[in-house]
Design a protein around this motif. Sequence first.
Motif, PDB file in Angstrom:
ATOM      1  N   SER A 104       0.833  -1.205   0.000  1.00 16.53           N
ATOM      2  CA  SER A 104       0.000   0.000   0.000  1.00 16.53           C
ATOM      3  C   SER A 104       0.868   1.257   0.000  1.00 16.53           C
ATOM      4  N   ALA A 105       1.899   1.271   0.826  1.00 16.15           N
ATOM      5  CA  ALA A 105       2.771   2.437   0.938  1.00 16.15           C
ATOM      6  C   ALA A 105       3.437   2.753  -0.397  1.00 16.15           C
ATOM      7  N   ALA A 106       3.733   1.729  -1.179  1.00 14.70           N
ATOM      8  CA  ALA A 106       4.375   1.938  -2.474  1.00 14.70           C
ATOM      9  C   ALA A 106       3.476   2.701  -3.447  1.00 14.70           C
ATOM     10  N   LEU A 107       2.166   2.724  -3.184  1.00 14.05           N
ATOM     11  CA  LEU A 107       1.213   3.401  -4.064  1.00 14.05           C
ATOM     12  C   LEU A 107       0.803   4.782  -3.561  1.00 14.05           C
ATOM     13  N   LEU A 108       1.163   5.123  -2.329  1.00 16.06           N
ATOM     14  CA  LEU A 108       0.742   6.392  -1.739  1.00 16.06           C
ATOM     15  C   LEU A 108       1.870   7.417  -1.757  1.00 16.06           C
ATOM     16  N   ASP A 109       1.524   8.635  -2.141  1.00 14.38           N
ATOM     17  CA  ASP A 109       2.468   9.744  -2.125  1.00 14.38           C
ATOM     18  C   ASP A 109       2.851  10.073  -0.681  1.00 14.38           C
ATOM     19  N   ALA A 110       4.039  10.601  -0.478  1.00 16.11           N
ATOM     20  CA  ALA A 110       4.491  10.980   0.861  1.00 16.11           C
ATOM     21  C   ALA A 110       3.555  12.006   1.501  1.00 16.11           C
TER      22      ALA A 110
END
Length: 127
Positions: A32-38
Amino acid sequence: MALINDDSEIEYVVSAELRLADRQIRNSRADSAALLDADFREFGASGRVWDRESILDMMSDDISSAPTIDHVTAARLAPTVIHVTYRTRSKERTAVRSSIWLLRDGSWNLYFHQGTVQHETATQDDN
């Protein structure tokens, strides 16, 4: 699925958006984190405002069944911005959804998402 134009980046972004509804992806903080912007933010259909860390915490513990998704559309708003809209249906509610994806450092990531509950009297034309 209705895309505004035939564009491989739009197809990728739509695919990534739909992967975020997949429980296996949602339950994997790394996936999931790989798909979300910082700088990710969400105005949820629940009324809650989420930041990146709080949404990752919620998704990693999510055991609800995956919603049905329909009426997916996407359009490029700028060379590095794609807007995706769709509707989700679950036992709990029907919601219309809007996402903004940004291309940064060669990677498309979800920057902003909003879910709005759709009342039973609304029609698809109301989206």
